[in-house]
Design an enzyme around this catalytic site. Structure first.
Site, PDB file in Angstrom:
ATOM      1  N   ARG A 110      62.672 -36.485  48.588  1.00  0.00           N
ATOM      2  CA  ARG A 110      63.450 -35.482  49.319  1.00  0.00           C
ATOM      3  C   ARG A 110      63.346 -35.751  50.811  1.00  0.00           C
ATOM      4  NH1 ARG A 110      61.681 -29.819  48.267  1.00  0.00           N
ATOM      5  NH2 ARG A 110      63.636 -29.416  49.330  1.00  0.00           N
ATOM      6  N   VAL A 136      56.104 -41.580  36.968  1.00  0.00           N
ATOM      7  CA  VAL A 136      54.951 -41.629  37.867  1.00  0.00           C
ATOM      8  C   VAL A 136      55.432 -41.634  39.308  1.00  0.00           C
ATOM      9  CG1 VAL A 136      53.139 -43.145  38.750  1.00  0.00           C
ATOM     10  CG2 VAL A 136      53.209 -42.593  36.367  1.00  0.00           C
ATOM     11  N   GLU A 138      54.327 -42.285  43.223  1.00  0.00           N
ATOM     12  CA  GLU A 138      53.365 -43.038  44.035  1.00  0.00           C
ATOM     13  C   GLU A 138      53.393 -42.431  45.430  1.00  0.00           C
ATOM     14  OE1 GLU A 138      55.766 -46.301  43.545  1.00  0.00           O
ATOM     15  OE2 GLU A 138      54.919 -46.961  41.643  1.00  0.00           O
ATOM     16  N   GLN A 182      54.613 -42.785  28.663  1.00  0.00           N
ATOM     17  CA  GLN A 182      53.615 -42.284  29.611  1.00  0.00           C
ATOM     18  C   GLN A 182      53.768 -40.766  29.804  1.00  0.00           C
ATOM     19  OE1 GLN A 182      53.050 -44.434  33.440  1.00  0.00           O
ATOM     20  NE2 GLN A 182      54.877 -43.298  33.957  1.00  0.00           N
TER      21      GLN A 182
END
Length: 194
Positions: A110, A136, A138, A182
């Site tokens: 964002r 995921v 980071e 995941q």
């Protein structure tokens, strides 16, 4: 071509794209769907390793990674995770995403958060066709102040592109897929590279 809000809604309605829990209409804008921050994090522990040899023997690399990476950290919904300046942390989206073999996804941070120094993905923002699982994040704080991140906050947006045909090797069918299905902030599995 990139999917519009109308096409994204159609894909969610007919199950072509699955986002669980399904986002409300307010989370879908022109070409994207907002995603929220989950409650699981991983950080780099204080360590004395001088470096990690990214092209060294796999076993040695895995030992070094295990030494510097924290176990999963679970943050309660009413608490915050503090990301300090210069720190890197892994987290996951609240939502789980499933893509078909003919759609690729992209995660964007964002702008409002970037203006405070928060990077939501360091380099890996592509979501492969055939992906299934949480995304995921980071995180990197390039700003000057610690940032309080709370589970459930809007953290980024996904957009999607339809490919000219389905890929021959969707992510969830490849034996070499290191992050298949995941559901938590999984540490780097670079030692599994062939």
């Amino acid at each position: 071509m990139r999917l519009t809000d109308i096409e994204i809604e159609q894909c969610l309605d007919n199950g072509t794209i699955i986002i669980d829990p399904r986002p409300g209409i307010e989370a879908i804008s022109g070409v994207s769907v907002d995603v929220r921050l989950g409650s699981q994090f991983r950080v780099f522990k204080d360590h004395t390793a001088p470096y990690i040899d990214l092209s060294g023997p796999s076993a040695e690399m895995q030992i070094a990674l295990d030494r510097i990476m924290s176990d999963k950290i679970e943050i309660a919904d009413d608490q915050a995770f503090f990301l300090h300046p210069g720190e890197l942390a892994l987290a996951v989206t609240y939502e789980s995403v499933t893509l078909p073999a003919d759609i690729v996804g992209w995660l964007d941070g964002r702008s409002s958060l970037a203006r405070l120094g928060l990077m939501v993905h360091v380099t890996a923002h592509r979501i492969d066709p055939g992906w299934q699982g949480k995304i995921v994040l980071e995180f990197f704080n390039s700003g000057k102040l610690p940032l309080a991140l709370r589970p459930g906050m809007t953290i980024g947006a996904l957009n999607f592109e339809r490919l000219s045909s389905a890929v021959a090797r969707p992510y969830n069918t490849r034996k070499s897929s290191k992050y298949k299905d995941q559901q938590e902030a999984v540490a780097s599995r670079i030692s599994q590279d062939k």
